[in-house]
Design a protein around this motif. Structure first.
Motif: not given
Length: 609
Positions: A156-173
């Protein structure tokens, strides 16, 4: 030189060490100049013990922001009742903040500035996690039903964290591209106070619900925390406290330190935390979970410290492979742009307080690029957030009168060490929720006011500016509030587009910033009326042709000297095209030999990085 007794920092600037000022000798300074001079400039190296003491202080100053972000995110990640995982998040953000600080001071802007989590990414992150598909299941809100080790809860919590991680990584580019390509100057040309003010202000205002929920668990404890922070930061900040110090010249003696001005938030939290502990020991607070005030107890997560490992090494992808959603990326981009603009202002303030010349364009570009790289690392490690420059620590430079970047390097190393010891992060998870709520009441209010402060550059007697700011602020509150209450209102038939609009239109800072940017650049108005003349004046100083600028902002380890022989370097916006290395040394020697020229101030030591 006798220390100034009425300054707003240390009464002897450097804890009774041999003081050597940045500009000229102390005997030639007036009393007012003496008050404002630095004991150590950006390139100076204080004694090792002073580096450690001030490095610890910078870590403590950044604690408030660094710790608050995982605690707020835990609500959207369904981690309210999992103190052990919260401790892991806090350890991870400490570790990444230390790494990003070392990168920024070494290869980035090269000014003494701490990197840490940013509230500008918190608003779009919470907006993303409030979407219907990411809302926490009802059973995760009940502590008796949560089993932190069950695979179902972990997913439950790791799926939400992974979605947040991917968005931050792409946005940081995007931030990496803007920094290293030099596009930040183009962005700054169209962004003025009427865009920045509503964007920053709505970061704090949009989090009022989170502050209210935390504080409402026990308003008495929250009010006490808020009152203590206000007392220390506003009423007692000019009162020095004597501390025992030792030096070879004066032996054991006392020095006055303005401790309330340096650490008001930490002191307020610590005292309230202690009071909650005393109330818990004597059972003053309720013992039943359904009673009001139960969450103010300090023994709710008592086993977290015991279960936390002594040593834990955070690593990229520790929560699984990140996932990416278009809605999350676009929402994060709004926060990234705000963070970049805020950091440019921090660079200039930091240079002024650390005795450095105004940062040249190539250094600003490199600093923004390294911040983008830091956000990429934060996303990969799984902090749930990015990194930015900390204004609080910039202000601490003016208090301590020590602007050495070696102090910040030591602070970065200390944060990495704290991130490696799991029990340190676990300790902070035991802070009672009402204490955190009291801190939020002050912190979010200050963030909102900091945004409004940008209006000082614009003419607020102008009906045009009043309309733009008022409409942007009100729209940034009304539209997200209505959509959160009516989550099914957006239905275009395309799921991805619905998600994109849902995140953007529920992110207050995006709504306010968009309307501020659009109206300010389309409604007729003079540059003076819009505040662009005063606003841009801050960013127009370019001292890249001065010898002092190359000493501060050129890359370390002789990298700039090696690259200066290549003609293509002048086309890279993040590298200085000026002469470096041996040519700089030759110019320095020629300057010393010129008659009538004062000898440059003595440097205490060279900075290793």
């Amino acid at each position: 030189m006798a220390p100034e007794k009425k300054n707003n920092g240390l009464d002897n600037y450097a804890f009774a060490v041999d003081v050597r000022f940045c500009d000229g000798e102390g005997s030639d300074l007036t009393e007012e100049d003496d008050k404002n001079k630095l004991a150590y400039c950006v390139t100076d190296v204080p004694p090792w013990y002073l580096c450690v003491i001030l490095g610890i202080q910078h870590c403590l100053t950044a604690f408030g922001g660094i710790i608050a972000i995982p605690l707020i995110l835990s609500q959207g990640l369904c981690l309210q009742h999992d103190g052990l995982t919260q401790g892991h998040l806090i350890s991870t953000i400490f570790f990444v903040s230390g790494v990003c600080t070392l990168l920024q001071v070494t290869f980035g802007i090269r000014l003494p500035i701490i990197q840490g989590g940013t509230f500008t990414l918190l608003a779009p992150s919470m907006a993303m996690l409030s979407m219907p598909e990411w809302r926490c299941p009802a059973w995760t809100q009940n502590s008796s039903l949560v089993n932190a080790t069950s695979p179902e809860y972990i997913e439950v919590w790791q799926s939400r964290m992974r979605a947040l991680q991917g968005s931050i990584m792409v946005g940081s580019l995007f931030q990496v591209l803007v920094g290293f390509s030099g596009l930040i100057g183009l962005f700054m040309r169209f962004i003025g106070p009427l865009t920045i003010a509503p964007t920053i202000s709505l970061i704090g205002l949009s989090l009022y619900d989170s502050a209210g929920r935390s504080a409402g668990n026990h308003w008495g404890i929250s009010a006490m925390t808020t009152a203590l922070i206000i007392l220390f930061s506003q009423y007692l900040r000019h009162i020095p406290i004597p501390f025992p110090t030792y030096s070879r010249s004066n032996k054991l003696h006392t020095s006055r330190i303005y401790i309330f001005q340096i650490l008001p938030v930490l002191l307020g939290i610590t005292l309230s935390w202690l009071m909650c502990y005393i109330f818990t020991v004597f059972n003053v607070l309720p013992t039943q979970p359904d009673q009001y005030g139960y969450l103010a107890r300090t023994d709710l997560k008592g086993d977290v410290i015991d279960r936390a490992p002594w040593f834990r090494f955070p690593y990229p992808g520790q929560w699984g492979l990140p996932t990416v959603s278009l809605a999350g990326v676009v929402g994060i981009l709004a926060g990234v742009i705000s963070s970049m603009i805020e950091s440019v202002g921090d660079y200039h303030a930091c240079a002024r307080l650390s005795g450095a010349p105004p940062p040249p364009k190539h250094a600003i570009n490199r600093g923004i690029g390294i911040e983008g790289l830091g956000c990429l690392l934060a996303g990969a490690w799984g902090t749930g957030n990015g990194t930015t420059s900390y204004s609080e620590n910039v202000g601490a430079l003016g208090i301590t009168k020590v602007g050495s970047r070696m102090v910040i390097i030591v602070g970065g190393v200390l944060m990495i060490i704290m991130g490696l010891f799991g029990k340190i992060g676990a300790i902070f998870t035991t802070i009672p929720t009402p204490v955190v709520g009291g801190m939020f009441l002050v912190m979010f209010g200050v963030i909102s006011a900091a945004g409004v402060a940008n209006l000082q550059y614009a003419d607020m007697n102008s009906s045009r500016n009043i309309f733009i700011f008022g409409f942007s602020m009100f729209s940034g509150l009304v539209i997200p509030n209505w959509l959160l209450k009516n989550p099914d209102a957006i239905s275009t038939g395309v799921v991805e587009l619905d998600q994109l609009l849902q995140v953007l239109l529920t992110t207050s800072m995006f709504i306010g910033g968009f309307f501020g940017f659009f109206l300010d650049n389309t409604i007729p108005g003079t540059k003076r009326e819009r505040g662009l003349l005063a606003w841009n004046k801050i960013h127009q100083d370019d001292c890249s042709n001065t010898l002092e600028s190359s000493d501060v902002y050129n890359l370390p380890f002789g990298i700039s000297s090696c690259l200066s022989s290549y003609s293509w370097v002048q086309y890279l916006p993040f590298l200085s095209p000026n002469a470096t290395g041996s040519q700089v040394e030759t110019e320095r020697e020629e300057t010393k030999k010129q008659p009538g020229k004062p000898e440059p101030a003595r440097i205490i030591g060279s900075v290793a990085l």
